[in-house]
Design an enzyme around this catalytic site. Structure first.
Site, PDB file in Angstrom:
ATOM      1  N   GLU A 205      32.693  34.777  26.330  1.00 46.49           N
ATOM      2  CA  GLU A 205      32.278  34.730  27.731  1.00 46.49           C
ATOM      3  C   GLU A 205      31.533  36.024  28.028  1.00 46.49           C
ATOM      4  OE1 GLU A 205      32.442  32.177  29.476  1.00 46.49           O
ATOM      5  OE2 GLU A 205      33.820  30.973  28.291  1.00 46.49           O
ATOM      6  N   CYS A 239      30.223  39.638  35.893  1.00 47.58           N
ATOM      7  CA  CYS A 239      29.302  38.949  34.991  1.00 47.58           C
ATOM      8  C   CYS A 239      28.528  37.835  35.679  1.00 47.58           C
ATOM      9  CB  CYS A 239      30.051  38.393  33.783  1.00 47.58           C
ATOM     10  SG  CYS A 239      31.365  37.226  34.210  1.00 47.58           S
TER      11      CYS A 239
END
Length: 479
Positions: A205, A239
Site C-alpha cells: 500500500e 497517502c
C-alpha cells in the site's frame, strides 16, 4: 517469533470463526482500552498534532470497517461447493478458504496504529497469526503499542517488533507466508526485493502524486475549499492527500483565491496552535521545504499562508505553512516527487483530454479526485485513467464503504484490503476435489496407450469447439 507462531499454527490447525472473532475483539480492546495513552504518545512523537483529529483518524475511522469484517467472518470462511451435479456421479468439488499461516505487517509513521490494526484484523479474520513491525519514526507510539500487546495476546498469536531500519530489513527478509507493507514506493521496492528471496507474496500500500480534477461543471469555490482542507489532513502527511490540482485555465485565479482564503480562515495561528500538525521529524520537514524552495528557484509562483507575525517555515516546531505552488515545470522536484506535506501544486488545462493524458503519462496514483457532477465527463475520466481508487467531490470518500476494497495499482501498490478484499488477501482459496468412482475419471485420458474412448472424446470435443469458435467470429468486424 516466526518459528513459535508457525509451530502454533500447525499444531492448532485452522481456527474456528469463534476464535477468529475473539482475536479481533482483543485487538479492538487493545485499541479502545488504551486510546488516550496511545494518542498522547502519537502527539508526543509528532510534536504538534490534534488530539481529536488523531482519535478520529487512528481509531474512530476504522471501527465500522473492523465491525464489518467481524460480522462476516463466518460467511467468508464457508466452503464453496462446485459441480453440484457431479455429486450424483460420485464427484465432490469445493473451494476452501484457508489461512496462509503467519502474516507480517510493516507499519508506517503517518498513521502508525490505524495502518497496522486494520490489516491485522483482516489477517485474524482469515485465520492467521500476525507479526507486526512498528515504525521507528514514531518511537513513543511504537514502544507503547509493543508493551501493551502482551496484555491481550499470546506471542504465538500476535507479536510486535520495534527497532530501526536494520530490524525492518531483517523482518522483511523472513520466510513469512505473506508480507503487508504501507509506505513509500521507494521503500516498497526494497521490501518486495527482500521478500522475493523467499518467494513471500506481498501486499504493498504505497503513495503517489494523487491528482485532483476540477471539472468544467464544478462549483469552483466549494471544490477549492474541500481540496484545501483535504491537503491539510495530518499536515498533508497522508497517502491519499491531494497532491496536485488540474483546473481550467479560465478558473485558475478564482480557484487559487478560494484555496488561500480557506487556509487563512482555518488556521489563524500556526506556531502556537497545538492542533496545527508538525512534520513528523527534521528529515521530512527539510525535504518538503526543499521541494518548495527548489520550485521557487526554478520560476514557480509560491503562495504561502503564514499568519501575521509568525515566521514560517519554522525548523524548531517543524511547521510549514499551507503553500500553493503554480506555474510549475517538469524540471522541478515538486512535479516528480510525492509532496507528503502541506503544499499543493496547481496545473491548468484547456481541454479535458489533456487531463487524462497527463495522469496516464505519470506513475499511477493511489487515488484520483474529481469535482463536478456524475456526468459523461466524469465517467470518461474513470474509464480512461488507471488509479487505485476514485473519489468525487470529497476527500477520502472512496474509503467510506466498509466493504469497498482499498489498494493501489502500479507505482501506488499492489493488492487490496478492507472488507472481504482483506480476508481474500490473507487467505488461500484452495480447491479440494475427490471422487468415489470405481474407475479412472481423468488419468485414463492422459496416459498411453489410449483406447478408442479417449480418442473419440478428444475428437468430438475439438470438433465442437472449432465450430463454436468459427461461428462466433464469422462476420465479426473486430476480427
Amino acid at each position: 517469533m516466526l518459528a513459535l507462531q508457525r509451530d502454533a499454527f500447525i499444531a492448532d490447525g485452522f481456527p474456528s470463526a469463534e476464535i477468529r472473532r475473539h482475536r479481533i475483539d482483543r485487538l479492538v480492546a487493545l485499541m479502545l482500552d488504551n486510546a488516550d495513552a496511545l494518542v498522547d504518545a502519537l502527539v508526543r512523537d509528532f510534536g504538534s498534532k490534534s488530539r481529536l483529529g488523531t482519535m478520529s483518524m487512528e481509531f474512530v475511522g476504522i471501527i465500522d470497517a473492523i465491525e464489518h469484517t467481524r460480522a462476516h467472518v463466518a460467511k467468508w470462511m464457508r466452503t464453496a461447493p462446485l459441480m453440484r451435479a457431479g455429486r450424483l456421479a460420485g464427484l465432490r468439488a469445493e473451494v476452501v478458504p484457508s489461512p496462509l499461516g503467519v502474516v507480517g505487517i510493516i507499519g508506517p509513521w503517518n498513521f502508525p496504529l490505524h495502518l497496522v490494526i486494520m490489516p491485522a484484523a483482516a489477517a485474524f479474520a482469515a485465520g492467521n497469526r500476525v507479526m507486526i513491525k512498528m515504525s521507528e519514526i514514531t518511537p513513543a507510539t511504537s514502544d507503547l503499542f509493543a508493551s501493551l500487546a502482551p496484555k491481550y495476546f499470546d506471542e504465538a498469536e500476535l507479536a510486535v517488533v520495534t527497532g530501526g531500519a536494520d530490524v525492518g530489513a531483517a523482518f522483511s527478509a523472513l520466510p513469512l507466508d505473506h508480507l503487508f507493507f504501507t509506505g513509500s514506493p521507494g521503500v516498497g521496492k526494497q521490501i518486495q526485493a527482500a521478500a522475493a528471496q523467499n518467494l513471500v507474496p506481498v501486499t504493498l500500500e504505497l503513495g503517489g502524486k494523487n491528482p485532483v480534477v476540477v471539472g468544467p461543471r464544478a462549483h469552483v469555490e466549494r471544490a477549492a475549499e474541500r481540496v484545501a482542507l483535504g491537503r491539510m489532513v495530518n499536515g498533508g502527511q497522508v497517502c491519499i492527500c491531494p497532491d496536485y490540482v488540474m483546473v481550467h485555465e479560465n478558473e485558475a485565479e478564482r480557484f487559487s483565491t478560494a484555496v488561500l482564503s480557506a487556509w487563512r480562515k482555518r488556521f489563524p495561528t500556526m506556531i502556537t496552535n497545538p492542533e496545527y500538525p508538525s512534520c513528523v521529524n527534521p528529515a521530512n520537514y527539510g525535504r518538503v521545504v526543499h521541494l518548495i524552495d527548489d520550485a521557487r528557484s526554478r520560476g514557480a509562483v509560491v503562495q504561502s499562508v503564514a499568519p501575521s507575525g509568525e515566521r514560517l517555515p519554522d525548523p524548531e516546531t517543524r511547521k510549514i505553512p499551507p503553500t500553493l505552488v503554480s506555474c510549475v515545470s517538469d524540471d522541478m522536484r515538486i512535479t516528480q516527487e510525492e509532496i507528503f506535506g502541506p503544499a499543493l501544486m496547481l496545473l491548468t488545462y484547456r481541454d479535458l483530454s489533456e487531463v487524462a493524458d497527463y495522469v496516464n503519462t505519470h506513475p499511477s496514483p493511489l487515488v484520483a479526485y474529481w469535482f463536478g457532477p456524475d456526468d459523461e465527463d466524469f465517467r470518461r475520466f474513470v474509464r480512461s485513467t488507471r488509479t487505485g481508487g476514485v473519489a468525487r467531490n470529497e476527500f477520502g470518500i472512496h474509503m467510506l464503504p466498509a466493504a469497498a476494497p482499498f489498494g493501489g495499482v502500479g507505482n501506488s501498490g499492489m493488492g487490496a484490503y478492507h472488507g472481504k478484499a482483506g480476508f481474500d488477501t490473507f487467505s488461500h482459496h484452495r480447491s479440494v476435489v475427490g471422487t468415489d468412482l470405481p474407475f479412472m475419471l481423468a488419468t485414463s485420458s492422459a496416459v498411453p496407450p489410449f483406447g478408442w474412448v479417449p480418442r473419440a472424446i478428444v475428437s468430438l470435443t475439438m470438433r465442437i469447439a472449432r465450430r463454436r469458435s468459427a461461428k462466433r467470429l464469422r462476420g465479426n468486424i473486430l476480427y
